[in-house]
Enzyme design. Structure first.
Site, mmCIF file in Angstrom:
data_model
loop_
_atom_site.group_PDB
_atom_site.id
_atom_site.type_symbol
_atom_site.label_atom_id
_atom_site.label_comp_id
_atom_site.label_asym_id
_atom_site.label_seq_id
_atom_site.Cartn_x
_atom_site.Cartn_y
_atom_site.Cartn_z
ATOM 1 N N CYS A 2 0.832 -1.194 0.000
ATOM 2 C CA CYS A 2 0.000 0.000 0.000
ATOM 3 C C CYS A 2 0.871 1.249 0.000
ATOM 4 O O CYS A 2 2.091 1.182 -0.138
ATOM 5 C CB CYS A 2 -0.897 0.017 1.239
ATOM 6 N N ARG A 49 -4.821 1.390 -0.578
ATOM 7 C CA ARG A 49 -4.702 -0.050 -0.371
ATOM 8 C C ARG A 49 -4.565 -0.830 -1.663
ATOM 9 O O ARG A 49 -5.332 -0.637 -2.609
ATOM 10 C CB ARG A 49 -5.921 -0.574 0.396
ATOM 11 N N LEU A 50 -3.560 -1.716 -1.696
ATOM 12 C CA LEU A 50 -3.462 -2.775 -2.687
ATOM 13 C C LEU A 50 -3.756 -4.059 -1.936
ATOM 14 O O LEU A 50 -2.933 -4.536 -1.148
ATOM 15 C CB LEU A 50 -2.066 -2.821 -3.312
#
Length: 662
Positions: A2, A49-50
């Site tokens: 992230c 966010r990933l």
């Protein structure tokens, strides 16, 4: 994986939300799946966010602890987070888990053990910002080896921080003055080493440290960086992990039995690979065909019930193409292999995005193929394992082998003769040395040959004239401009870096180990890991490095140097593990490195672009550079007798970055 950013304000909390929203937007590439901004009484945290583990909303950040005391914004992965949950349960901690995210696990660990102990027990990569609502204290922390970045500094009445400089620059009062001390270090190393950044008043948090801030310091930005163990006003930096301590602990527990060392490393590295294969999204690995990446892929495939997805790139220029070797390894292991063929034009097109991608001057030209292989992987996976760290942990660089050998042979020679010999070596064109290197490689077996001999001879010869001891030699071998203060206008003294920090006394007789530790503290985090992080996160790809697992690091410190470097070859012990999976004839060959024909490009298709950035007028702007020396170097490169591309690339990348900021 992230991106995070935040503000701690000493003034009113007015406009914090708006500022953070703008700062967070600059990190969209690091986290395209979700975004959130949280503010409260002069503090604000923002997160992109990933989603990798627990794709549900229960993994969203900034996240509040179940007790309500802490708020966390975090970038990274804790690979042993399930074990941490079991450990917490054993100690009687049984929170009502909201989901399966490692963020929630880390928060619970911090509540129970405290921040420093929680990080010490965590096996992973991370950068984080933790707000203690009871004590009104902000803590910033970074993983042991510096896999994940974290910048911090002053902007007017605000203390700002974030994963990348571009987020900090979005703050309207972020300083933009170039730090000349940082610039000298950049010219030497091709990167700005922590704790400085290219901007005065903005810093990089050093790996393995925690920055604690009870209030925004009223004194403003310090005149020099704050190092671990130091305080400034109401902030301080502490170490929770130190590579020197690992060496001290291992010195009385070395593994001298070769077979035991091989078995132990195979087991510990295999466990690290297994931990880092956890993912709720598609996962693969980079495969160049070299020792490091082939070892990681071999251990992945041995533990997978399906073909591992592997990725490499191939160049038309044979001298720089390792795709055939990667294909042979992939075929033997049975991986699902993808090779992306890249033309010179494709590679050169990446240059235009480098200033935005790397955010501050960065001149390791392997940044170009790194970005390309990340792009190839991202078409199929969201997570990719890499072999980074293997060279530093297990003696893979030529300088570890040649440096001590060379110094033993030349230290007896009087300085004037050494300097004259260096001068003579540079009068012979590089292409002549390359022809000698080619013949030498034909008679050497396995991977003990030397690639690009001409460039290496000229680089070494230049450094002989100012080398006084082996430490000097290593410092200069790791340098691009060996006297960078002469390139900067004005009376600027180059400051010390982590490269110069004290080494453990118990390796005072092991020159190779000293060189490896120096590289682990500076070159690895600020060049290698920075290069991969920016290239991968620029396209929302998470990368993982099993060689930097704390168990692997601890074991590597227990393995004697003689098992890492033997008979003029590095990574001996790693090869013994790899040979169990891949035949020697596929693996053993001279190392090419992840390179591009930069010197040729600068004399050809990039010449006009370079000439513009290296013009006397452009070099004279801002009164930063001495244009005469740079112009002389440019002319020397164009003559073809000497490859000055690495020196010129530092200037070109700075000039290109500077133009992008206007």
């Amino acid at each position: 994986m992230c991106g995070l950013t935040g503000i701690l304000s000493s003034a009113s909390s007015e406009n914090i939300f708006e500022k953070l929203t703008d700062m967070n937007a600059c990190l969209a590439h690091r986290g395209p799946d979700d975004e959130k901004v949280w503010t409260e009484n002069g503090i604000g945290l923002a997160h992109r966010r990933l989603a990798i583990l627990d794709l549900s909303s229960s993994g969203a950040q900034p996240m509040h602890s179940s007790c309500g005391r802490y708020v966390l914004a975090y970038n990274g992965e804790i690979y042993n987070h399930n074990q941490l949950r079991r450990d917490l349960k054993k100690e009687g901690v049984a929170p009502s888990w909201r989901g399966q995210s490692d963020t929630e696990t880390l928060l619970a660990a911090i509540v129970h053990w405290g921040l420093d102990k929680a990080l010490s027990r965590s096996k992973g990569m991370f950068a984080l910002a933790l707000w203690n609502r009871d004590k009104k204290c902000l803590s910033l922390a970074r993983d042991r080896m510096g896999e994940k970045p974290l910048y911090w500094g002053w902007a007017g009445d605000d203390l700002i921080f974030g994963s990348e400089l571009k987020a900090l620059r979005a703050h309207p009062e972020c300083p933009r003055e170039v730090c000349r001390e940082a610039l000298t270090q950049y010219l030497r190393f091709m990167y700005v080493p922590a704790p400085r950044s290219i901007y005065f008043g903005i810093y990089k948090l050093e790996p393995g440290t925690i920055l604690n801030i009870s209030n925004v310091p009223s004194l403003g930005a310090p005149k020099k960086p704050i190092r671990p163990g130091e305080s400034y006003d109401n902030l301080n930096i502490q170490r929770y992990w130190n590579i020197n301590n690992e060496i001290d602990l291992s010195s009385d527990n070395l593994i001298n039995d070769e077979e035991r060392a091989i078995i132990k490393l195979d087991q510990v590295l295999g466990d690290a690979v297994k931990r880092q294969m956890i993912s709720d999204v598609p996962l693969g690995a980079f495969l160049s065909g070299g020792i490091d990446s082939s070892t990681i892929v071999s251990l992945m495939q041995a533990q997978s019930d399906r073909p591992v997805q592997t990725f490499t790139i191939g160049f038309d220029e044979v001298a720089f193409d390792e795709s055939e070797n990667a294909a042979r390894v992939a075929n033997h292991l049975g991986t699902d292999h993808t090779e992306l063929r890249v033309s010179e034009a494709d590679a050169r097109n990446v240059i235009t995005i480098l200033p935005q991608l790397y955010d501050e001057p960065f001149a390791d030209s392997s940044q170009i193929p790194t970005y390309l292989v990340c792009s190839a992987a991202r078409q199929n996976v969201t997570v990719s394992l890499s072999g980074d760290g293997g060279d530093e942990m297990f003696g893979g660089y030529n300088r570890y082998i040649l440096g001590p050998w060379l110094w033993r042979n030349i230290s007896r020679v009087p300085g004037p003769i050494r300097r004259f010999s260096g001068y003579l070596a540079q009068t012979i064109p590089e292409y002549f040395w390359d022809s000698i290197g080619g013949k030498y490689n034909q008679i050497r077996t396995g991977g003990s040959g030397i690639s690009n001999l001409g460039t290496k001879v000229h680089r070494l010869a230049e450094r002989l004239r100012i080398t006084k001891n082996l430490d000097d030699l290593h410092h200069n071998m790791a340098s691009t401009w060996i006297e960078p203060d002469k390139i900067i206008m004005g009376d600027i003294q180059e400051p010390p870096s982590q490269f110069d920090d004290p080494l453990p006394k118990n390796i005072s007789d092991d020159s190779v180990m000293q060189m490896m530790i120096q590289d682990m503290r500076s070159y690895l985090p600020d060049d290698i890991l920075c290069k991969v992080d920016r290239a991968a996160m620029g396209i929302s790809l998470e990368t993982r490095t099993p060689f930097l697992d704390p168990d692997v690091i601890r074991l590597a410190m227990r393995i004697p140097t003689k098992m890492k470097i033997r008979d003029g070859e590095g990574k001996w012990i790693l090869k013994q593990i790899l040979y169990r999976h891949v035949p020697k004839d596929i693996i053993d060959r001279p190392k090419k490195g992840f390179a591009i024909p930069l010197g040729i490009w600068l004399r050809g298709p990039l010449r006009e672009w370079a000439e513009d950035l290296l013009s006397y007028k452009r070099l004279s702007e801002d009164n930063l550079f001495n244009p005469d020396i740079i112009r002389e170097t440019w002319a020397e490169h164009l003559s073809g007798r000497k490859d000055c591309s690495s020196k010129l690339w530092t200037i070109l990348m700075f000039q290109s970055w500077r133009s992008s900021q206007e």
